[in-house]
Design a protein around this motif. Structure first.
Motif, PDB file in Angstrom:
ATOM      1  N   PRO A 225      47.484  25.633  36.097  1.00  0.00           N
ATOM      2  CA  PRO A 225      46.614  24.531  36.548  1.00  0.00           C
ATOM      3  C   PRO A 225      46.786  24.207  38.025  1.00  0.00           C
ATOM      4  O   PRO A 225      45.935  23.568  38.631  1.00  0.00           O
ATOM      5  CB  PRO A 225      47.047  23.355  35.668  1.00  0.00           C
ATOM      6  N   ARG A 226      47.868  24.691  38.633  1.00  0.00           N
ATOM      7  CA  ARG A 226      48.069  24.393  40.069  1.00  0.00           C
ATOM      8  C   ARG A 226      47.098  25.186  40.927  1.00  0.00           C
ATOM      9  O   ARG A 226      46.851  24.834  42.084  1.00  0.00           O
ATOM     10  CB  ARG A 226      49.509  24.694  40.454  1.00  0.00           C
ATOM     11  N   ILE A 227      46.556  26.255  40.344  1.00  0.00           N
ATOM     12  CA  ILE A 227      45.560  27.042  41.075  1.00  0.00           C
ATOM     13  C   ILE A 227      44.190  26.430  40.813  1.00  0.00           C
ATOM     14  O   ILE A 227      43.751  26.330  39.667  1.00  0.00           O
ATOM     15  CB  ILE A 227      45.599  28.516  40.624  1.00  0.00           C
ATOM     16  N   ARG A 228      43.533  25.977  41.872  1.00  0.00           N
ATOM     17  CA  ARG A 228      42.286  25.268  41.713  1.00  0.00           C
ATOM     18  C   ARG A 228      41.064  26.156  41.915  1.00  0.00           C
ATOM     19  O   ARG A 228      39.939  25.731  41.629  1.00  0.00           O
ATOM     20  CB  ARG A 228      42.211  24.103  42.699  1.00  0.00           C
ATOM     21  N   LYS A 229      41.313  27.350  42.459  1.00  0.00           N
ATOM     22  CA  LYS A 229      40.170  28.254  42.658  1.00  0.00           C
ATOM     23  C   LYS A 229      40.632  29.684  42.514  1.00  0.00           C
ATOM     24  O   LYS A 229      41.727  30.058  42.966  1.00  0.00           O
ATOM     25  CB  LYS A 229      39.579  28.081  44.051  1.00  0.00           C
ATOM     26  N   LEU A 230      39.762  30.501  41.896  1.00  0.00           N
ATOM     27  CA  LEU A 230      39.961  31.954  41.828  1.00  0.00           C
ATOM     28  C   LEU A 230      38.809  32.624  42.556  1.00  0.00           C
ATOM     29  O   LEU A 230      37.636  32.354  42.272  1.00  0.00           O
ATOM     30  CB  LEU A 230      39.995  32.438  40.376  1.00  0.00           C
ATOM     31  N   SER A 231      39.136  33.468  43.529  1.00  0.00           N
ATOM     32  CA  SER A 231      38.123  34.273  44.204  1.00  0.00           C
ATOM     33  C   SER A 231      38.386  35.733  43.855  1.00  0.00           C
ATOM     34  O   SER A 231      39.455  36.265  44.148  1.00  0.00           O
ATOM     35  CB  SER A 231      38.198  34.079  45.722  1.00  0.00           C
ATOM     36  N   PHE A 232      37.403  36.342  43.199  1.00  0.00           N
ATOM     37  CA  PHE A 232      37.594  37.699  42.673  1.00  0.00           C
ATOM     38  C   PHE A 232      36.532  38.632  43.211  1.00  0.00           C
ATOM     39  O   PHE A 232      35.344  38.291  43.249  1.00  0.00           O
ATOM     40  CB  PHE A 232      37.535  37.692  41.137  1.00  0.00           C
ATOM     41  N   THR A 233      36.954  39.801  43.614  1.00  0.00           N
ATOM     42  CA  THR A 233      36.032  40.892  43.939  1.00  0.00           C
ATOM     43  C   THR A 233      36.435  42.112  43.132  1.00  0.00           C
ATOM     44  O   THR A 233      37.601  42.534  43.183  1.00  0.00           O
ATOM     45  CB  THR A 233      36.059  41.230  45.424  1.00  0.00           C
ATOM     46  N   GLY A 234      35.470  42.620  42.379  1.00  0.00           N
ATOM     47  CA  GLY A 234      35.764  43.774  41.541  1.00  0.00           C
ATOM     48  C   GLY A 234      34.624  44.024  40.578  1.00  0.00           C
ATOM     49  O   GLY A 234      33.485  43.604  40.808  1.00  0.00           O
ATOM     50  N   SER A 235      34.912  44.679  39.489  1.00  0.00           N
ATOM     51  CA  SER A 235      33.857  45.044  38.541  1.00  0.00           C
ATOM     52  C   SER A 235      33.350  43.826  37.780  1.00  0.00           C
ATOM     53  O   SER A 235      34.069  42.828  37.607  1.00  0.00           O
ATOM     54  CB  SER A 235      34.409  46.067  37.543  1.00  0.00           C
ATOM     55  N   THR A 236      32.132  43.941  37.316  1.00  0.00           N
ATOM     56  CA  THR A 236      31.543  42.846  36.544  1.00  0.00           C
ATOM     57  C   THR A 236      32.320  42.589  35.258  1.00  0.00           C
ATOM     58  O   THR A 236      32.560  41.433  34.886  1.00  0.00           O
ATOM     59  CB  THR A 236      30.073  43.157  36.249  1.00  0.00           C
ATOM     60  N   ALA A 237      32.779  43.642  34.618  1.00  0.00           N
ATOM     61  CA  ALA A 237      33.534  43.473  33.366  1.00  0.00           C
ATOM     62  C   ALA A 237      34.794  42.653  33.606  1.00  0.00           C
ATOM     63  O   ALA A 237      35.090  41.695  32.869  1.00  0.00           O
ATOM     64  CB  ALA A 237      33.889  44.838  32.797  1.00  0.00           C
ATOM     65  N   THR A 238      35.521  42.972  34.645  1.00  0.00           N
ATOM     66  CA  THR A 238      36.735  42.213  34.958  1.00  0.00           C
ATOM     67  C   THR A 238      36.386  40.780  35.364  1.00  0.00           C
ATOM     68  O   THR A 238      37.042  39.825  34.957  1.00  0.00           O
ATOM     69  CB  THR A 238      37.519  42.903  36.078  1.00  0.00           C
ATOM     70  N   GLY A 239      35.330  40.633  36.126  1.00  0.00           N
ATOM     71  CA  GLY A 239      34.912  39.300  36.540  1.00  0.00           C
ATOM     72  C   GLY A 239      34.603  38.399  35.361  1.00  0.00           C
ATOM     73  O   GLY A 239      34.990  37.224  35.335  1.00  0.00           O
ATOM     74  N   LYS A 240      33.938  38.956  34.348  1.00  0.00           N
ATOM     75  CA  LYS A 240      33.630  38.171  33.156  1.00  0.00           C
ATOM     76  C   LYS A 240      34.919  37.750  32.430  1.00  0.00           C
ATOM     77  O   LYS A 240      35.061  36.607  31.997  1.00  0.00           O
ATOM     78  CB  LYS A 240      32.750  38.979  32.212  1.00  0.00           C
ATOM     79  N   ALA A 241      35.863  38.679  32.343  1.00  0.00           N
ATOM     80  CA  ALA A 241      37.130  38.370  31.659  1.00  0.00           C
ATOM     81  C   ALA A 241      37.879  37.273  32.404  1.00  0.00           C
ATOM     82  O   ALA A 241      38.383  36.314  31.796  1.00  0.00           O
ATOM     83  CB  ALA A 241      37.983  39.632  31.574  1.00  0.00           C
ATOM     84  N   LEU A 242      37.907  37.361  33.720  1.00  0.00           N
ATOM     85  CA  LEU A 242      38.628  36.364  34.518  1.00  0.00           C
ATOM     86  C   LEU A 242      37.949  35.011  34.447  1.00  0.00           C
ATOM     87  O   LEU A 242      38.610  33.960  34.439  1.00  0.00           O
ATOM     88  CB  LEU A 242      38.754  36.831  35.968  1.00  0.00           C
ATOM     89  N   MET A 243      36.638  35.030  34.359  1.00  0.00           N
ATOM     90  CA  MET A 243      35.897  33.763  34.239  1.00  0.00           C
ATOM     91  C   MET A 243      36.250  33.072  32.922  1.00  0.00           C
ATOM     92  O   MET A 243      36.516  31.864  32.879  1.00  0.00           O
ATOM     93  CB  MET A 243      34.398  34.034  34.312  1.00  0.00           C
ATOM     94  N   GLU A 244      36.308  33.843  31.861  1.00  0.00           N
ATOM     95  CA  GLU A 244      36.690  33.282  30.550  1.00  0.00           C
ATOM     96  C   GLU A 244      38.106  32.716  30.619  1.00  0.00           C
ATOM     97  O   GLU A 244      38.369  31.608  30.181  1.00  0.00           O
ATOM     98  CB  GLU A 244      36.603  34.370  29.479  1.00  0.00           C
TER      99      GLU A 244
END
Ligand SMILES: NC(=O)c1ccc[n+]([C@@H]2O[C@H](COP(=O)([O-])OP(=O)(O)OC[C@H]3O[C@@H](n4cnc5c(N)ncnc54)[C@H](O)[C@@H]3O)[C@@H](O)[C@H]2O)c1
Ligand SMILES: O=C[C@H](O)CS(=O)(=O)O
Length: 489
Positions: A225-244
């Protein structure tokens, strides 16, 4: 690797201003994708070390976020200057661990440094507002404040620029950052950390966690919870997983994901210009960019002339080691990437594509693939629906504007699109009809720090670079100041 400054080749991770090993002592190798040679080893960090990196970033946040913007700007500018001072070494590191031609690697160092310079300036203009109040006894203001501790997870294909494109606006805004670079290209990330320390960034402001276990580290970065933002660059599949994974702590997100760029050539296009644009868009980084031309659509009226010109240009491309003079196309990043490209070409041929150039592995090295030109491509092929991420140019023929707009938009992706034509009315119609975050018009090269980079649909959201990029790392706070009665006697 013969560096002018060997200290740029790091073998430890960078947390809280210290160069650290993994708690377990475990390390993983970094290979040159062309030669297979082991360039070095870096620590294989896990959850515990990542949590300490988050703690360091959290501890550094109060001082960093309240430091005058001009001081943050000066450090970013110094970091920028150091990247330029060490450009040749950084480029050699990049070519060695990622494979791209040295000339492209030098270009990426300059491109990556440009984000540091750009946001050194932008960070000094995080203006708020004074808003005419709804009440005579109140005053309304807004201020912009840093979002907090940021996690950045970045890909291997642009191992410097994809980090600075996130870290520059984050630091300029007053955020502190934990970066997890791709396991294929950690050396560039660690060299960036070395130069950040040289520039004078305080401990904990910028941290680099190297790991061969992205899921384990990512689990911490998406759930802490101390991390307030995630900035991701990569594949759409990984992006969806990280968003979840980020949903439970409702993190702010920037997702720069996969693409499937159409490259459209209309009958009235400048053929020479269109072919030059197709070549730079398709074959930059050996076709391993998110904005590569993935589908080349040519209108019937100039189809033969464009195909002939493309054939001439593709035939000149030289495959080899990135450090060798004259190399245009380096190796793919790993065996999985090579096998993916092979599979997509095989699928296309099975569904009717004709290989007129290339179409197989290059004998230059184990991970090299021949510059390939396919004709008679159609929408049933896998390469029409997924990123090829290799030096393969499929050409599709089309007849009408309406037909090609429908074909171009028939994809879940929406990152970059390109078209060549000279009819002004059609330029407006097509630019507005294409469902993409970025559209190149009579150009095949659109990436620059001054413009907003990002996609729509399943290519993600958020914008990097430009005057918009800083906002992704700021929150707007509304101040309602009451009790302001009429003036005294
Ligand atoms: N939109 C853009 O700006 C942009 C730029 C470059 C690359 N890309 C895309 O990136 C892809 C190629 O890069 P890639 O193969 O490294 O992508 P990838 O998604 O496999 O990996 C990207 C990063 O995510 C990490 N990762 C992978 N799985 C993870 C997980 N479960 N948890 C946490 N981290 C995880 C990797 O270690 C790496 O650091 C392509 O689809 C390309 O289009 C997009
Ligand atoms: O892979 C796509 C990156 O965003 C690289 S660039 O910005 O297009 O150079």
């Amino acid at each position: 690797m013969n560096l002018q400054h060997p200290s740029l080749l790091r073998s430890a991770a960078y947390v809280n201003g210290n160069w650290i090993p993994a708690d377990s002592g475990e390390r993983f190798p970094v290979h040159n994708p062309f030669s297979g040679v082991t360039l070095g080893e870096v620590p294989d960090l896990g959850a515990a070390e990542t949590e300490r990196a988050v703690s360091a970033a959290q501890a550094a946040f109060p001082a960093w976020s309240t430091r005058p913007a001009g001081e943050r700007s000066a450090l970013l500018r110094r970091w920028h200057d150091l990247l330029h001072a060490h450009r040749d070494d950084l480029a050699l590191l990049m070519t060695s661990e990622q494979g791209k031609p040295l000339s492209e690697a030098r270009g990426e160092v300059t491109y990556g440094a440009s984000f540091l310079e750009w946001f050194a300036e932008e960070g000094r203009r995080a203006y708020g507002d004074v808003i005419p109040s709804h009440r005579s006894d109140s005053r309304i203001l807004t201020i912009k404040q840093a979002v907090g501790v940021v996690a950045a997870i970045t890909p291997w294909n642009f191992p410097i620029a994809m980090i600075t494109r996130k870290v520059a606006p984050a630091l300029a805004a007053g955020c502190t950052v934990v970066v997890k670079p791709a396991e294929d290209t950690p050396l560039c990330a660690l060299a960036l950390a070395y130069l950040a320390a040289e520039a004078g960034f305080p401990a904990g402001v910028f941290n680099v966690v190297t790991t061969s276990r992205p899921r384990e580290v990512g689990q911490v970065l998406t759930s802490d919870p101390r991390i307030r933002k995630l900035s991701f660059t990569g594949s759409t599949a990984t992006g969806k997983a990280l968003m979840e994974q980020s949903a439970a702590t409702l993190k702010r997100l920037s997702l720069e994901l996969g693409g499937n760029a159409p490259f459209i050539v209309f009958d009235d296009a400048d053929i020479e210009g269109a072919v030059a644009g197709a070549m730079v868009s398709k074959y930059r980084n050996g076709g391993q960019t998110c904005v590569c031309a993935n589908r080349i659509y040519v209108q019937s009226g100039i189809y033969d002339a464009v195909v002939a010109a493309l054939h001439r240009e593709v035939a000149t491309l030289s495959v080899g080691e990135g450090t060798a003079p004259g190399t245009d196309i380096g190796p793919l990043i790993n065996t999985a990437a090579l096998e993916k490209v092979e599979g997509m070409v095989a699928d296309a041929v099975e569904k009717g594509a004709r290989v007129v150039l290339g179409g197989g592995r290059s004998d230059a090295a184990a991970l090299c693939y021949q510059p390939t030109l396919l004709l008679d491509a159609n929408a049933t092929m896998d390469l029409a629906r997924e990123e090829i991420f290799g030096p393969v140019a499929p050409v599709f023929r089309f007849d009408t504007e309406a037909e090609v707009i429908s074909l171009a938009n028939d994809t879940p992706y929406g990152l970059a699109a390109y078209f060549y034509g000279r009819d002004h009315a059609r330029i407006w119609r097509v630019a507005e009809a294409l469902e993409y975050g970025m559209v190149g018009i009579n150009t095949g090269l659109i990436s620059t720090t001054v413009a907003p980079f990002g996609g729509v649909k399943e290519s993600g959201f958020g914008r990097e670079g430009s005057k918009y990029g800083l906002d992704d790392y700021l929150t707007i706070k509304y101040l309602c100041w009451g009790g302001i009665g009429p003036g005294g006697g």
